[in-house]
Design a protein around this motif. Structure first.
Motif, mmCIF file in Angstrom:
data_model
loop_
_atom_site.group_PDB
_atom_site.id
_atom_site.type_symbol
_atom_site.label_atom_id
_atom_site.label_comp_id
_atom_site.label_asym_id
_atom_site.label_seq_id
_atom_site.Cartn_x
_atom_site.Cartn_y
_atom_site.Cartn_z
ATOM 1 N N SER A 1 19.906 -18.564 -16.092
ATOM 2 C CA SER A 1 18.693 -19.456 -15.753
ATOM 3 C C SER A 1 18.237 -19.424 -14.224
ATOM 4 O O SER A 1 17.067 -19.505 -14.090
ATOM 5 N N TYR A 2 19.136 -19.237 -13.476
ATOM 6 C CA TYR A 2 18.816 -19.256 -11.953
ATOM 7 C C TYR A 2 17.915 -18.035 -11.758
ATOM 8 O O TYR A 2 16.647 -18.216 -11.084
ATOM 9 N N PHE A 3 18.365 -16.959 -12.276
ATOM 10 C CA PHE A 3 17.659 -15.611 -11.981
ATOM 11 C C PHE A 3 16.159 -15.721 -12.900
ATOM 12 O O PHE A 3 15.183 -15.149 -12.396
ATOM 13 N N ARG A 4 16.228 -16.310 -14.181
ATOM 14 C CA ARG A 4 14.949 -16.321 -14.787
ATOM 15 C C ARG A 4 14.028 -17.509 -14.146
ATOM 16 O O ARG A 4 12.980 -17.156 -14.063
ATOM 17 N N LYS A 5 14.521 -18.591 -13.529
ATOM 18 C CA LYS A 5 13.643 -19.372 -12.867
ATOM 19 C C LYS A 5 13.123 -18.675 -11.425
ATOM 20 O O LYS A 5 11.930 -18.873 -11.149
ATOM 21 N N LYS A 6 14.033 -17.846 -11.028
ATOM 22 C CA LYS A 6 13.561 -17.154 -9.815
ATOM 23 C C LYS A 6 12.513 -16.018 -9.876
ATOM 24 O O LYS A 6 11.558 -16.168 -9.310
ATOM 25 N N ASN A 7 12.560 -15.345 -11.032
ATOM 26 C CA ASN A 7 11.786 -14.334 -11.547
ATOM 27 C C ASN A 7 10.654 -15.027 -12.000
ATOM 28 O O ASN A 7 9.335 -14.551 -11.452
ATOM 29 N N LYS A 8 10.487 -16.375 -12.706
ATOM 30 C CA LYS A 8 9.262 -16.630 -13.009
ATOM 31 C C LYS A 8 8.426 -17.299 -11.636
ATOM 32 O O LYS A 8 7.553 -17.306 -11.647
ATOM 33 N N LYS A 9 9.213 -17.934 -10.899
ATOM 34 C CA LYS A 9 8.552 -18.375 -9.634
ATOM 35 C C LYS A 9 7.941 -17.267 -8.824
ATOM 36 O O LYS A 9 6.823 -17.464 -8.360
ATOM 37 N N ASN A 10 8.756 -16.220 -8.624
ATOM 38 C CA ASN A 10 8.205 -14.913 -8.113
ATOM 39 C C ASN A 10 7.057 -14.502 -8.618
ATOM 40 O O ASN A 10 5.739 -13.998 -8.111
ATOM 41 N N LEU A 11 7.054 -14.416 -10.133
ATOM 42 C CA LEU A 11 5.780 -13.825 -10.904
ATOM 43 C C LEU A 11 4.747 -14.936 -10.749
ATOM 44 O O LEU A 11 3.460 -14.595 -10.446
ATOM 45 N N THR A 12 4.831 -16.308 -10.836
ATOM 46 C CA THR A 12 3.744 -17.186 -10.342
ATOM 47 C C THR A 12 3.178 -17.217 -8.962
ATOM 48 O O THR A 12 1.818 -17.240 -8.911
ATOM 49 N N GLU A 13 4.117 -16.992 -8.066
ATOM 50 C CA GLU A 13 3.475 -16.893 -6.495
ATOM 51 C C GLU A 13 2.675 -15.421 -6.581
ATOM 52 O O GLU A 13 1.681 -15.525 -5.648
ATOM 53 N N HIS A 14 3.226 -14.454 -7.153
ATOM 54 C CA HIS A 14 2.502 -13.117 -7.182
ATOM 55 C C HIS A 14 1.197 -13.353 -7.870
ATOM 56 O O HIS A 14 -0.090 -12.879 -7.354
ATOM 57 N N GLN A 15 1.153 -13.777 -8.954
ATOM 58 C CA GLN A 15 -0.121 -14.336 -9.671
ATOM 59 C C GLN A 15 -1.028 -14.771 -8.637
ATOM 60 O O GLN A 15 -2.392 -14.449 -8.839
ATOM 61 N N SER A 16 -0.728 -15.909 -7.870
ATOM 62 C CA SER A 16 -1.514 -16.860 -7.063
ATOM 63 C C SER A 16 -2.376 -16.071 -5.943
ATOM 64 O O SER A 16 -3.281 -15.985 -5.711
ATOM 65 N N ILE A 17 -1.348 -15.119 -5.408
ATOM 66 C CA ILE A 17 -1.798 -14.219 -4.452
ATOM 67 C C ILE A 17 -2.922 -13.079 -4.807
ATOM 68 O O ILE A 17 -3.872 -12.961 -4.296
ATOM 69 N N VAL A 18 -2.520 -12.658 -6.364
ATOM 70 C CA VAL A 18 -3.562 -11.529 -6.775
ATOM 71 C C VAL A 18 -4.643 -12.213 -7.200
ATOM 72 O O VAL A 18 -5.847 -11.805 -6.858
ATOM 73 N N LEU A 19 -4.730 -13.550 -7.559
ATOM 74 C CA LEU A 19 -5.996 -14.367 -7.924
ATOM 75 C C LEU A 19 -6.804 -14.601 -6.776
ATOM 76 O O LEU A 19 -7.847 -14.490 -6.656
ATOM 77 N N LEU A 20 -6.006 -15.105 -5.676
ATOM 78 C CA LEU A 20 -6.848 -15.342 -4.376
ATOM 79 C C LEU A 20 -7.554 -14.346 -3.821
ATOM 80 O O LEU A 20 -8.886 -14.169 -3.407
ATOM 81 N N ASP A 21 -6.818 -12.997 -4.116
ATOM 82 C CA ASP A 21 -7.511 -11.856 -3.598
ATOM 83 C C ASP A 21 -8.597 -11.524 -4.161
ATOM 84 O O ASP A 21 -9.697 -11.105 -3.910
ATOM 85 N N LYS A 22 -8.339 -11.681 -5.760
ATOM 86 C CA LYS A 22 -9.547 -11.103 -6.447
ATOM 87 C C LYS A 22 -10.722 -12.262 -6.192
ATOM 88 O O LYS A 22 -11.897 -11.736 -6.323
ATOM 89 N N ILE A 23 -10.458 -13.570 -6.049
ATOM 90 C CA ILE A 23 -11.734 -14.586 -5.859
ATOM 91 C C ILE A 23 -12.247 -13.902 -4.486
ATOM 92 O O ILE A 23 -13.611 -14.158 -4.446
ATOM 93 N N LYS A 24 -11.622 -13.935 -3.594
ATOM 94 C CA LYS A 24 -12.196 -13.403 -2.261
ATOM 95 C C LYS A 24 -13.089 -12.279 -2.410
ATOM 96 O O LYS A 24 -14.308 -12.226 -1.483
ATOM 97 N N SER A 25 -12.739 -11.341 -3.226
ATOM 98 C CA SER A 25 -13.857 -10.247 -3.585
ATOM 99 C C SER A 25 -15.088 -10.467 -4.060
ATOM 100 O O SER A 25 -16.045 -9.816 -3.933
#
Length: 210
Positions: free
Chosen positions: A23-47
């Protein structure tokens, strides 16, 4: 009997520990994925965000009149002319100034601080007709500067009713709708409620959503 209990407890504790680690690693991976998605989205929006600009041409007839008053208002002297103003107005809306941040818990991108369209420049060309000078109040070369300023002011007052502001806000709104589609492709949502829209822009938004 005691050995069986110990084995059972060991298995139970092992299962709990394994589940906790999973559960710990699943939550951590999900959190990392969500944070990565936010970074990707913000970069796309800026473009997608860029500077929008429109140009409008105006042809106006402006009646200029100036009265000089003499000693204790005992006399007055008037000069007047009809001025044809041919002008170009440049308007811009810089979407790059929009501030944005990601709410990773709600998977939402929030856009704030939308700029208002700005009049970048007004370039007037004046042509004088029916010039009438007063006896002591005539047109001089120095009048040209003040007349140009008055012409710019006259055109500036005409811009709101010209449709130029509606045109550039439409381009801005369409860019925001493109951003919304990008965000929705990975299950996020876009909050652009900070964008002030006229009734006409709201109708455009509703038609895009249908």
């Amino acid at each position: 009997m005691g050995d069986i209990v110990e084995i059972f407890l060991g298995l139970a504790l092992g299962t709990i520990a394994t589940y906790w680690v999973f559960s710990y690693f699943r939550k951590k991976n999900k959190k990392n994925l969500t944070e990565h998605q936010s970074i990707v989205l913000l970069d796309k929006i800026k473009s997608v965000c860029r500077l929008f600009s429109v140009e409008g041409e105006f042809a106006e007839i402006y009646r200029y009149e100036n009265t000089k008053v003499g000693f204790k208002s005992l006399w007055s002297d008037k000069k007047k002319a009809f001025i044809v103003i041919n002008a170009k107005a440049h308007i811009e809306d810089d979407l790059k100034k929009v501030k944005m941040h990601a709410n990773t818990q709600k998977k939402k991108i929030i856009l704030i601080n939308f700029p208002q369209p700005e009049i970048l420049s007004i370039e007037p060309d004046l042509q004088f007709y029916d010039i009438k000078n007063g006896l002591f109040n005539s047109f001089s070369p120095d009048n040209l500067t003040s007349l140009i300023q008055e012409a710019k002011k006259h055109i500036r007052e005409k811009i709101p009713e010209s449709g130029l502001m509606d045109s550039i806000r439409k381009e801005t709104l369409e860019a925001v709708l493109v951003i919304e589609k990008i965000v929705e492709t990975i299950g996020w949502s876009l909050d652009y409620s900070a964008l002030e829209m006229s009734d006409r822009e709201k109708i455009l938004l509703e038609s895009k959503e249908k």
